[in-house]
Design a protein around this motif. Structure first.
Motif, mmCIF file in Angstrom:
data_model
loop_
_atom_site.group_PDB
_atom_site.id
_atom_site.type_symbol
_atom_site.label_atom_id
_atom_site.label_comp_id
_atom_site.label_asym_id
_atom_site.label_seq_id
_atom_site.Cartn_x
_atom_site.Cartn_y
_atom_site.Cartn_z
ATOM 1 N N GLY A 195 8.857 -3.657 12.286
ATOM 2 C CA GLY A 195 8.578 -2.238 12.972
ATOM 3 C C GLY A 195 6.877 -2.367 13.338
ATOM 4 N N SER A 196 6.557 -1.209 13.818
ATOM 5 C CA SER A 196 4.969 -1.161 14.306
ATOM 6 C C SER A 196 4.520 0.046 13.009
ATOM 7 C CB SER A 196 5.192 -0.385 15.225
ATOM 8 O OG SER A 196 3.300 -0.220 15.670
ATOM 9 N N ALA A 197 3.172 -0.367 12.578
ATOM 10 C CA ALA A 197 2.383 0.703 11.743
ATOM 11 C C ALA A 197 1.062 0.450 11.837
ATOM 12 C CB ALA A 197 2.865 -0.079 10.318
ATOM 13 N N THR A 198 0.330 1.498 11.732
ATOM 14 C CA THR A 198 -1.135 1.758 11.765
ATOM 15 C C THR A 198 -1.946 1.378 10.566
ATOM 16 O OG1 THR A 198 -1.171 3.932 11.542
ATOM 17 C CG2 THR A 198 -0.904 3.267 13.959
ATOM 18 N N SER A 199 -1.161 1.375 9.522
ATOM 19 C CA SER A 199 -1.880 1.204 8.206
ATOM 20 C C SER A 199 -0.913 0.631 6.950
ATOM 21 C CB SER A 199 -2.313 2.494 7.573
ATOM 22 O OG SER A 199 -1.570 3.481 7.392
ATOM 23 N N VAL A 200 -1.381 0.132 5.766
ATOM 24 C CA VAL A 200 -0.234 0.021 4.843
ATOM 25 C C VAL A 200 0.449 1.167 4.418
ATOM 26 C CG1 VAL A 200 -0.232 -0.994 2.566
ATOM 27 C CG2 VAL A 200 -1.866 -1.758 4.328
ATOM 28 N N ARG A 201 -0.217 2.187 4.222
ATOM 29 C CA ARG A 201 0.577 3.231 3.791
ATOM 30 C C ARG A 201 1.530 3.982 4.633
ATOM 31 N NH1 ARG A 201 1.294 5.210 -0.698
ATOM 32 N NH2 ARG A 201 -1.152 5.183 -1.316
ATOM 33 N N GLU A 202 1.460 3.550 6.076
ATOM 34 C CA GLU A 202 2.470 3.967 6.746
ATOM 35 C C GLU A 202 3.676 3.072 6.573
ATOM 36 O OE1 GLU A 202 3.192 4.410 11.642
ATOM 37 O OE2 GLU A 202 1.200 4.490 10.848
ATOM 38 N N ILE A 203 3.532 1.601 6.287
ATOM 39 C CA ILE A 203 4.471 0.766 6.009
ATOM 40 C C ILE A 203 5.204 1.125 4.874
ATOM 41 C CG2 ILE A 203 4.897 -1.558 5.208
ATOM 42 C CD1 ILE A 203 2.529 -2.387 6.941
ATOM 43 N N LEU A 204 4.652 1.613 3.778
ATOM 44 C CA LEU A 204 5.111 1.990 2.629
ATOM 45 C C LEU A 204 6.189 3.186 2.812
ATOM 46 C CD1 LEU A 204 2.119 1.713 0.066
ATOM 47 C CD2 LEU A 204 3.920 0.116 0.519
ATOM 48 N N ASP A 205 5.603 4.081 3.433
ATOM 49 C CA ASP A 205 6.440 5.361 3.823
ATOM 50 C C ASP A 205 7.721 4.593 4.652
ATOM 51 O OD1 ASP A 205 4.338 6.931 3.002
ATOM 52 O OD2 ASP A 205 3.515 7.459 5.025
ATOM 53 N N ASP A 206 7.645 3.870 5.341
ATOM 54 C CA ASP A 206 8.880 3.411 6.013
ATOM 55 C C ASP A 206 9.821 2.611 5.024
ATOM 56 O OD1 ASP A 206 10.157 2.849 8.652
ATOM 57 O OD2 ASP A 206 10.195 0.658 8.013
ATOM 58 N N LEU A 207 9.111 1.997 3.998
ATOM 59 C CA LEU A 207 9.844 1.302 3.135
ATOM 60 C C LEU A 207 10.410 2.169 1.795
ATOM 61 C CD1 LEU A 207 7.858 -1.788 2.670
ATOM 62 C CD2 LEU A 207 10.044 -1.576 3.810
ATOM 63 N N GLY A 208 10.182 3.412 2.014
ATOM 64 C CA GLY A 208 10.619 4.415 0.992
ATOM 65 C C GLY A 208 9.535 4.486 -0.393
ATOM 66 N N MET A 209 8.419 4.088 -0.331
ATOM 67 C CA MET A 209 7.486 4.160 -1.176
ATOM 68 C C MET A 209 6.327 4.780 -1.055
ATOM 69 S SD MET A 209 7.745 -0.044 -2.029
ATOM 70 C CE MET A 209 6.682 -0.169 -3.537
ATOM 71 N N PRO A 210 6.434 6.140 -0.631
ATOM 72 C CA PRO A 210 5.238 6.791 -0.120
ATOM 73 C C PRO A 210 4.203 7.056 -1.257
ATOM 74 C CG PRO A 210 7.263 8.094 -0.594
ATOM 75 C CD PRO A 210 7.727 6.901 -0.615
ATOM 76 N N ASP A 211 4.638 7.356 -2.514
ATOM 77 C CA ASP A 211 3.663 7.570 -3.646
ATOM 78 C C ASP A 211 3.239 6.173 -4.072
ATOM 79 O OD1 ASP A 211 4.146 10.389 -3.143
ATOM 80 O OD2 ASP A 211 6.112 10.267 -4.442
ATOM 81 N N ALA A 212 3.394 5.080 -3.790
ATOM 82 C CA ALA A 212 3.195 3.801 -4.395
ATOM 83 C C ALA A 212 1.498 3.873 -4.396
ATOM 84 C CB ALA A 212 3.725 2.670 -3.829
ATOM 85 N N GLN A 213 1.075 3.257 -5.567
ATOM 86 C CA GLN A 213 -0.497 3.216 -5.741
ATOM 87 C C GLN A 213 -0.649 1.824 -4.975
ATOM 88 O OE1 GLN A 213 -1.500 2.552 -9.759
ATOM 89 N NE2 GLN A 213 -3.954 2.039 -9.090
ATOM 90 N N ILE A 214 -1.871 1.732 -4.246
ATOM 91 C CA ILE A 214 -2.225 0.591 -3.357
ATOM 92 C C ILE A 214 -3.375 -0.248 -4.208
ATOM 93 C CG2 ILE A 214 -3.300 -0.236 -1.522
ATOM 94 C CD1 ILE A 214 -1.828 1.981 0.202
ATOM 95 N N VAL A 215 -3.331 -1.367 -4.454
ATOM 96 C CA VAL A 215 -4.473 -1.956 -5.203
ATOM 97 C C VAL A 215 -4.904 -3.285 -4.150
ATOM 98 C CG1 VAL A 215 -5.065 -3.399 -7.111
ATOM 99 C CG2 VAL A 215 -3.413 -1.486 -7.532
ATOM 100 N N GLU A 216 -6.242 -3.103 -3.673
ATOM 101 C CA GLU A 216 -6.718 -4.194 -2.839
ATOM 102 C C GLU A 216 -7.028 -5.233 -3.708
ATOM 103 O OE1 GLU A 216 -7.079 -4.259 0.345
ATOM 104 O OE2 GLU A 216 -6.357 -2.442 1.365
ATOM 105 N N PHE A 217 -6.746 -6.368 -3.237
ATOM 106 C CA PHE A 217 -7.128 -7.650 -3.937
ATOM 107 C C PHE A 217 -8.667 -7.672 -3.866
ATOM 108 C CE2 PHE A 217 -8.393 -12.166 -3.732
ATOM 109 C CZ PHE A 217 -8.355 -12.465 -5.195
ATOM 110 N N GLN A 218 -9.381 -7.807 -4.988
ATOM 111 C CA GLN A 218 -10.828 -8.082 -4.751
ATOM 112 C C GLN A 218 -11.163 -9.532 -5.366
ATOM 113 O OE1 GLN A 218 -12.934 -6.027 -3.428
ATOM 114 N NE2 GLN A 218 -11.323 -4.493 -2.819
ATOM 115 N N PRO A 219 -11.999 -10.232 -4.573
ATOM 116 C CA PRO A 219 -12.162 -11.800 -4.894
ATOM 117 C C PRO A 219 -13.363 -11.382 -6.255
ATOM 118 C CG PRO A 219 -12.368 -11.486 -2.639
ATOM 119 C CD PRO A 219 -12.232 -10.150 -2.956
ATOM 120 N N SER A 220 -12.966 -12.470 -7.164
ATOM 121 C CA SER A 220 -13.978 -12.196 -8.433
ATOM 122 C C SER A 220 -15.362 -13.075 -8.071
ATOM 123 C CB SER A 220 -13.487 -13.085 -9.555
ATOM 124 O OG SER A 220 -13.286 -14.511 -9.224
ATOM 125 N N PHE A 221 -16.331 -12.819 -8.927
ATOM 126 C CA PHE A 221 -17.512 -13.443 -8.873
ATOM 127 C C PHE A 221 -17.525 -14.845 -8.785
ATOM 128 C CE2 PHE A 221 -21.373 -15.444 -10.640
ATOM 129 C CZ PHE A 221 -22.347 -14.988 -9.784
#
Length: 451
Positions: A195-221
């Motif tokens: 499908g089409s989506a404009t954001s990760v949140r929109e994808i989660l809504d489509d997958l039935g995970m509207p309240d999921a917590q999004i954690v962006e991977f952050q490279p370590s030092f």
């Protein structure tokens, strides 16, 4: 009593229902640049955080905006995603070309932002020309096997099972005659993405995970540091310090600082490749061989010859080999070599300029003093200069101006010299021949006589 028990059970169930449910968590890994060893390192770290968390994350999202890169690194990422026990989703946020398309196929689900594209996975050389058929065939097999890894499904009311990801379309992306690419709408219609989506949140809504917590991977030092030392500009500077330090160590008496600088620069140069596991063993062995040959040249073999030249060449080839990584399945192409060679040449140029500046009259005085012999061997300190001009008369003939018993004087070409006979005493007027000049003394023998 029975009613009281029922009431307690009801209250317990009500209490459990009132407890807050733990929110689902989603790990998001962004790959926004070339797919290389750094991207692979970030993927491994993100996956480790996903499965190592307690409890593990519920979903792994790869957000892509890349034109491709090293296919060996992309294949490593693909393998890791296929084996990941957590569901995976690819989100093409603008581009997923070449090796990026393989990563999309590896995920369980895929979405594309409007106006995005995917495809063009033909194997090419450094000039952008398609490689021979055997390479295309192999990469086609990789793309097909990745697509078929997601299995088949049956549409309601239909008895025919269909591939969830069409392997034929995946193969068409590689075919040089087609090199298929798909827009968002075309990819959805072909079943390559869900499908089409404009954001990760929109994808989660489509997958039935509207309240999921999004954690962006952050490279370590450490990740950032490894990326910094792996950049072309920093590598050029490190090459300058390695080669310049070795040169100064070879030509400077007792200057241990230059050797220390070269050692630290060497560690920093190879460290990113050691951490990512991309450093070939032959590179390490060749670099060590080069250092050993230079050490032999400095401490064992007088002068500067084959060992020194061989050591320098071995070190330069090792530095280049550490940078060169295969960017396609055939191994090394022109494009994978041009940039490392350019970086190496810049580093060598900087080393040359640095050495000239440091050892010139404009360089640090302390360094110049260490690199040159500045002690004055004057007669005031007991040193005596030796005139080497008489060495030119060795082999010349003359006559004994006085008797030589064994010391005396001889006349050579009209000039009188102090001399010593190397054999019997020589009478005045006897013809003599100069046989050697050493320790500021002329040695003669009677002409036509050997002792």
């Amino acid at each position: 009593m029975k009613k009281a028990n029922q009431l307690l059970i009801f209250l317990a169930l009500l209490f459990v229902a009132a407890l807050p449910m733990e929110a689902q968590r989603v790990m998001v890994l962004s790959i926004d640049e070339e797919i290389d060893a750094t991207a692979w390192r970030h993927t491994r770290r993100a996956i480790d955080e996903t499965v190592g968390a307690q409890p593990p994350f519920d979903l792994f999202v790869v957000k892509l905006n890349t034109y491709g890169g090293a296919v060996d690194m992309a294949d490593s990422i693909r393998t890791a995603l296929v084996k990941l026990p957590v569901p995976t989703v690819a989100f093409v946020d603008h581009n997923a070309a070449s090796a990026g398309a393989l990563i999309v196929l590896a995920c369980d689900s895929a979405y594309m932002a409007p106006g995005s594209s995917i495809g063009a996975a033909t194997v090419v050389n450094g000039q952008g020309e398609p490689m021979p058929q055997k390479f295309q065939s192999y990469w086609t097999t990789v793309m097909r096997s990745t697509a078929t890894a997601h299995g088949k499904y049956v549409v309601d009311g239909d008895s025919v099972a269909r591939w969830r990801r069409d392997p034929d379309l995946a193969a068409d992306m590689v075919n040089p005659d087609k090199a298929s690419s798909f827009t968002t709408e075309e990819a959805i219609a072909a079943g390559l993405v869900d499908g089409s989506a404009t954001s990760v949140r929109e994808i989660l809504d489509d997958l039935g995970m509207p309240d999921a917590q999004i954690v962006e991977f952050q490279p370590s030092f450490t990740d950032v540091l490894m990326g910094f030392f792996a950049s072309a500009a920093v590598r050029a500077v490190l090459i300058m310090l390695i080669l310049g330090g070795l040169y100064m160590e070879m030509h400077t008496a007792g200057l241990g600082f230059a050797g220390a600088v070269a050692t630290v620069a060497t560690i920093l140069y190879f460290m990113p490749m050691v951490v990512t596991g991309t450093l070939a063993p032959w590179v390490v062995l060749l670099f060590i061989l080069g250092v050993v040959l230079l050490a032999l040249e400095i401490f064992v073999i007088p002068g500067f010859g084959i060992a020194g030249i061989g050591g320098i060449l071995a070190i330069i080839v090792a530095l280049l080999g550490a940078m060169v990584q295969p960017d396609s399945i055939e191994g090394f192409s022109l494009s994978s070599i041009v940039k490392p060679v350019g970086t190496l040449m810049v580093g060598i140029g900087l080393a040359g300029v640095g050495v000239l500046l440091l050892t010139s009259k404009y360089g640090p005085k302390k360094l110049r003093n260490a690199a040159a012999l500045t002690t004055e061997l004057s007669s005031h300190h007991g040193f005596v200069g030796v005139d080497m001009a008489p060495e030119s008369i060795v082999g010349k003939k003359g006559v004994a101006a006085t008797e030589l018993r064994p010391a005396g004087k001889v006349e050579i070409h009209g000039q009188v010299y102090d001399a010593v006979s190397v054999g019997m005493f020589i009478k005045r007027g006897t013809g003599v021949k100069v046989v050697r000049y050493e320790a500021a003394q002329i040695y003669v023998e009677p002409e036509n006589e050997k002792f």
